[in-house]
Design an enzyme around this catalytic site. Structure first.
Site, PDB file in Angstrom:
ATOM      1  N   GLU A  49     -21.734  25.626   2.197  1.00 44.41           N
ATOM      2  CA  GLU A  49     -21.924  24.248   3.176  1.00 44.41           C
ATOM      3  C   GLU A  49     -22.359  22.851   2.442  1.00 44.41           C
ATOM      4  OE1 GLU A  49     -22.426  27.936   5.164  1.00 44.41           O
ATOM      5  OE2 GLU A  49     -23.771  27.299   3.546  1.00 44.41           O
ATOM      6  N   ASN A  51     -21.670  22.755  -1.056  1.00 43.27           N
ATOM      7  CA  ASN A  51     -20.502  22.359  -1.681  1.00 43.27           C
ATOM      8  C   ASN A  51     -19.538  21.527  -0.834  1.00 43.27           C
ATOM      9  OD1 ASN A  51     -21.711  23.899  -3.727  1.00 43.27           O
ATOM     10  ND2 ASN A  51     -20.242  25.714  -3.667  1.00 43.27           N
ATOM     11  N   TYR A 119     -28.812  38.033  -6.159  1.00 42.12           N
ATOM     12  CA  TYR A 119     -29.401  37.307  -5.260  1.00 42.12           C
ATOM     13  C   TYR A 119     -31.043  37.537  -5.092  1.00 42.12           C
ATOM     14  CZ  TYR A 119     -24.867  36.005  -3.374  1.00 42.12           C
ATOM     15  OH  TYR A 119     -23.571  35.578  -3.356  1.00 42.12           O
ATOM     16  N   ARG A 121     -32.945  35.923  -2.449  1.00 44.29           N
ATOM     17  CA  ARG A 121     -32.791  35.122  -1.210  1.00 44.29           C
ATOM     18  C   ARG A 121     -33.497  35.679  -0.037  1.00 44.29           C
ATOM     19  NH1 ARG A 121     -26.337  34.671  -0.371  1.00 44.29           N
ATOM     20  NH2 ARG A 121     -27.023  32.701   0.803  1.00 44.29           N
ATOM     21  N   ASN A 180     -15.684  33.063   5.361  1.00 48.08           N
ATOM     22  CA  ASN A 180     -16.571  33.416   4.255  1.00 48.08           C
ATOM     23  C   ASN A 180     -17.438  34.743   4.472  1.00 48.08           C
ATOM     24  OD1 ASN A 180     -16.721  31.480   1.943  1.00 48.08           O
ATOM     25  ND2 ASN A 180     -17.893  30.131   3.201  1.00 48.08           N
ATOM     26  N   ARG A 182     -18.967  38.008   3.488  1.00 46.30           N
ATOM     27  CA  ARG A 182     -19.443  38.396   2.425  1.00 46.30           C
ATOM     28  C   ARG A 182     -20.251  39.846   2.742  1.00 46.30           C
ATOM     29  NH1 ARG A 182     -16.818  34.889   0.432  1.00 46.30           N
ATOM     30  NH2 ARG A 182     -17.832  33.105  -0.855  1.00 46.30           N
ATOM     31  N   ALA A 241      -2.349  32.844  -4.282  1.00 47.92           N
ATOM     32  CA  ALA A 241      -1.180  32.075  -4.825  1.00 47.92           C
ATOM     33  C   ALA A 241       0.149  31.631  -4.028  1.00 47.92           C
ATOM     34  CB  ALA A 241      -0.824  32.976  -6.266  1.00 47.92           C
ATOM     35  N   ALA A 244      -1.144  28.211   1.777  1.00 52.47           N
ATOM     36  CA  ALA A 244      -1.852  28.234   2.943  1.00 52.47           C
ATOM     37  C   ALA A 244      -0.708  27.950   4.049  1.00 52.47           C
ATOM     38  CB  ALA A 244      -2.963  27.267   2.916  1.00 52.47           C
ATOM     39  N   ASP A 271     -14.387  26.414  -1.012  1.00 58.20           N
ATOM     40  CA  ASP A 271     -15.209  25.367  -0.473  1.00 58.20           C
ATOM     41  C   ASP A 271     -14.598  23.871  -0.753  1.00 58.20           C
ATOM     42  OD1 ASP A 271     -17.228  27.192   0.214  1.00 58.20           O
ATOM     43  OD2 ASP A 271     -18.365  26.572  -1.655  1.00 58.20           O
TER      44      ASP A 271
END
Length: 347
Positions: A49, A51, A119, A121, A180, A182, A241, A244, A271
């Site tokens: 966010e 970024n 990480y 975090r 996103n 993850r 590639a 979109a 991002d």
């Protein structure tokens, strides 16, 4: 109203986009190789966010970042570095009892088997964000509120906050949500697909990669993803590639090929694409041009070593986005193309 609240309200009135989520201090390797073998690391900033907020501010938009950081040196660095891009950080709160998150990564692409991320975090200041300490009513007033699925994975309190922020309410800004996905961040990986699908359905503008949709929901192909997500007024399916595909009520289906890019480092492109698309959305450009600006912003990041870089000048990006299909297809962008020399090649 306190002085702090008054300053926040003044800054809020000026925001176009509010980006909410965790940012961390990123330690970038001095050379390729396993984390165990890298002798030293450089310091940067990383957060989906933040970024997006930095890229939008660098592109001339009024962007704000809302989060929590520790009352420590890493928190100081994050706030100062992000504010240095021109982002309003008045909505960032300091937590005296929790640290700022940090992480280390290798230089390789996230999609490869040799990529490593370590990480640190857990229990971070940002993971304590909740509807109690980050209520909707205190967020800057903006045209767009940008969120991501990463925040939902950080803690139960963060998930509750995203549920609150995506709830229907009078005067709600356009809610932009980047899935996103993850898997490694979720304590309960089995719950993540359902949670992300619900949050996406509650949003107005959704970004999702074909690979993410296949992994999270077992859905393959842009049309099938749209059937799984009929609610968002704009759905952007990123196809690597292949480019979109955008589904929107007013414009139907729009597919824009990706650019050919001489990649320096394959990080930060998602991002940057979201920032480019949001920038063009704020300017009310046609859907095709919104996607092209997303591709151009992503190309700017892909042709530098780090996760963030200055975008091309608006006039330069507008000229490229306005090319006919044949000329767009012949573009090839390499290092330096956003600079004053504007090294843009066609093949």
């Amino acid at each position: 109203m306190s002085g702090t609240q008054a300053r926040t309200a003044d800054a809020a009135a000026a925001a176009e986009v509010v980006c909410l989520g965790e940012s961390m201090v990123t330690f970038l390797p001095s050379q390729p190789g396993r984390l165990a073998d890298v002798p030293s690391f450089g310091r940067g900033i990383g957060g989906a966010e933040s970024n997006v907020a930095c890229a939008l501010a660098a592109a001339g938009h009024r962007a704000a970042w809302v989060s929590r950081v520790g009352a420590d040196g890493f928190g100081d660095h994050l706030v100062e570095a992000i504010a240095g891009y021109g982002v309003d950080t008045s909505g960032v709160r300091r937590d005296p009892s929790r640290p700022t998150g940090i992480y280390f990564r290798t230089a390789t692409d996230r999609a490869t088997d040799v990529h490593e991320v370590a990480y640190y975090r857990a229990g971070s200041a940002a993971s304590a964000m909740s509807p109690r300490n980050t209520p909707y009513e205190t967020l800057p007033v903006a045209r767009v509120l940008h969120l991501s699925g990463i925040t939902a994975a950080l803690s139960a309190d963060c998930l509750a906050l995203l549920h609150d922020l995506t709830a229907p309410r009078p005067g709600r800004p356009l809610v932009s949500f980047d899935v996103n996905h993850r898997p490694g961040l979720w304590r309960d990986a089995d719950a993540s697909p359902e949670v992300l699908l619900e949050l996406a359905r509650r949003s107005d503008l959704v970004f999702v990669g074909e690979d993410e949709a296949a992994e999270a929901w077992g859905v393959t192909g842009a049309a099938a993803i749209r059937r799984a997500l009929p609610e968002p007024s704009v759905l952007v399916v990123k196809r690597g590639a292949e480019g979109a595909t955008v589904f929107s009520g007013a414009d139907g289906v729009t597919t824009v090929p990706a650019l050919r890019v001489d990649v320096v480092a394959p990080v930060g492109a998602g991002d940057a694409f979201a920032a480019g698309f949001l920038s063009a959305t704020l300017r009310d450009l046609p859907v095709r041009d919104r996607v092209r600006h997303g591709h151009l912003m992503a190309a700017a990041v892909l042709t530098v070593p780090g996760d963030l870089t200055g975008p091309p000048a608006r006039a330069h990006a507008d000229a490229l986005a306005a090319l006919d299909d044949e000329a767009w297809g012949r573009l090839r962008l390499g290092p330096g193309w956003t600079g004053d020399d504007q090294e843009v090649r066609t093949t």
